[in-house]
Design a protein around this motif. Structure first.
Motif, PDB file in Angstrom:
ATOM      1  N   GLN A  99       9.159   2.811  -2.160  1.00  0.00           N
ATOM      2  CA  GLN A  99       8.675   2.180  -1.140  1.00  0.00           C
ATOM      3  C   GLN A  99       7.701   3.580  -0.291  1.00  0.00           C
ATOM      4  N   ILE A 100       6.434   3.243  -0.346  1.00  0.00           N
ATOM      5  CA  ILE A 100       5.672   4.428   0.198  1.00  0.00           C
ATOM      6  C   ILE A 100       5.690   4.301   1.644  1.00  0.00           C
ATOM      7  N   VAL A 101       6.089   5.254   2.562  1.00  0.00           N
ATOM      8  CA  VAL A 101       6.461   5.329   3.857  1.00  0.00           C
ATOM      9  C   VAL A 101       5.334   6.123   4.679  1.00  0.00           C
ATOM     10  N   ARG A 102       4.653   6.728   4.069  1.00  0.00           N
ATOM     11  CA  ARG A 102       3.345   7.417   4.519  1.00  0.00           C
ATOM     12  C   ARG A 102       2.135   7.823   3.697  1.00  0.00           C
ATOM     13  N   GLU A 111       6.053   5.968  14.295  1.00  0.00           N
ATOM     14  CA  GLU A 111       5.261   5.088  12.968  1.00  0.00           C
ATOM     15  C   GLU A 111       6.440   4.425  12.002  1.00  0.00           C
ATOM     16  N   ALA A 112       7.454   5.419  11.787  1.00  0.00           N
ATOM     17  CA  ALA A 112       8.567   4.809  10.965  1.00  0.00           C
ATOM     18  C   ALA A 112       9.205   3.519  11.451  1.00  0.00           C
ATOM     19  N   ALA A 168       1.477  -2.213  -3.990  1.00  0.00           N
ATOM     20  CA  ALA A 168       2.621  -3.104  -3.616  1.00  0.00           C
ATOM     21  C   ALA A 168       3.906  -2.263  -2.941  1.00  0.00           C
ATOM     22  N   ALA A 169       3.878  -0.976  -3.242  1.00  0.00           N
ATOM     23  CA  ALA A 169       4.904  -0.123  -2.503  1.00  0.00           C
ATOM     24  C   ALA A 169       4.346   0.190  -1.356  1.00  0.00           C
ATOM     25  N   LEU A 170       2.983   0.253  -1.023  1.00  0.00           N
ATOM     26  CA  LEU A 170       2.809   0.573   0.518  1.00  0.00           C
ATOM     27  C   LEU A 170       2.871  -0.782   1.316  1.00  0.00           C
ATOM     28  N   ALA A 171       2.733  -1.965   0.817  1.00  0.00           N
ATOM     29  CA  ALA A 171       3.051  -3.158   1.324  1.00  0.00           C
ATOM     30  C   ALA A 171       4.484  -3.602   1.596  1.00  0.00           C
TER      31      ALA A 171
END
Length: 235
Positions: A77-80, A143-144, A189-192
């Motif tokens: 999961q991309i968090v930033r 943002e988190a 996909a990991a960002l969304a």
């Protein structure tokens, strides 16, 4: 891993004004220039790993970086996302913990490492630096929280539109010239926060609707206004 190299001069960094280090005095920048390290990374290389004890504050001099969490089953999961001038690792340094995320070169990049001792020296001696750091921590926390809410309540279509707008802003060059975004379907996909198959299907729909153009792993955003409307439908 950062390897010893010839330091680059912080005062001449073109991104100093947008960086946390922009709060440093001239003599502090000279100190950092004499002790920091820098390293080049190819796209896909790890800058620091989840669970690592960080040796200092990382500052992106060139390129783009993704910061992500990887679950025990290997799901990312991309968090930033980080660009030139952004700093990484400050949360782990401030809490005295190991890194809870992994930083990976999204493009070829150059990253500087300000030693841990210098980072804490700046906090103790430079109130402007400390205040800027506190604002940065507060911003990242906000943002988190927003990302958690969006993942929980926003439909996937809206989250994908939001991710594309975020990438468009990240990769937009200073001059208003045409550009495309080099991003894999896996990273998108990991960002969304969804599956690769769902991302590919929705991206095809966006392309058919004239919102984006795609060529291999490169995406060109065509209609930011309509994407912004889609992304905010559930706000």
């Amino acid at each position: 891993m950062i390897a010893p190299t010839v330091p680059m001069n912080c005062q001449n960094c073109p991104h100093l004004g947008q960086s946390l280090l922009g709060a440093c005095q001239h003599n502090e920048l000279s100190m950092i220039s004499g002790s920091k390290l820098h390293q080049s990374y190819l796209k896909g290389q790890i800058i620091f790993q989840q669970g690592n004890r960080l040796g200092g504050l990382y500052c992106v001099r060139q390129g783009k970086v993704k910061i992500s969490k990887v679950s025990t089953d290997g799901k990312e999961q991309i968090v930033r996302l980080a660009k030139e001038g952004d700093v990484l690792g400050y949360h782990a340094l401030m809490t005295g913990s190991n890194a809870t995320t992994v930083a990976t070169a999204l493009t070829d990049c150059v990253v500087c490492l300000v030693p841990r001792a210098d980072f804490f020296s700046l906090i103790e001696q430079n109130s402007q630096f400390s205040h800027s750091l506190m604002r940065l921590l507060a911003k990242s926390l906000g943002e988190a929280e927003e990302k958690v809410l969006h993942t929980a309540y926003k439909p996937v279509r809206e989250r994908l539109a939001e991710a594309l707008l975020l990438l468009h802003e990240l990769f937009q060059p200073p001059a208003n010239t045409p550009f495309s975004i080099p991003i894999s379907r896996e990273d998108l996909a990991a960002l969304a926060g969804t599956a690769k198959e769902t991302t590919s299907r929705l991206l095809s729909e966006f392309r058919e609707d004239g919102l984006v153009l795609t060529q291999g792993s490169r995406i060109t955003v065509v209609d930011t206004a309509r994407l912004a409307h889609i992304s905010s439908m559930y706000d």
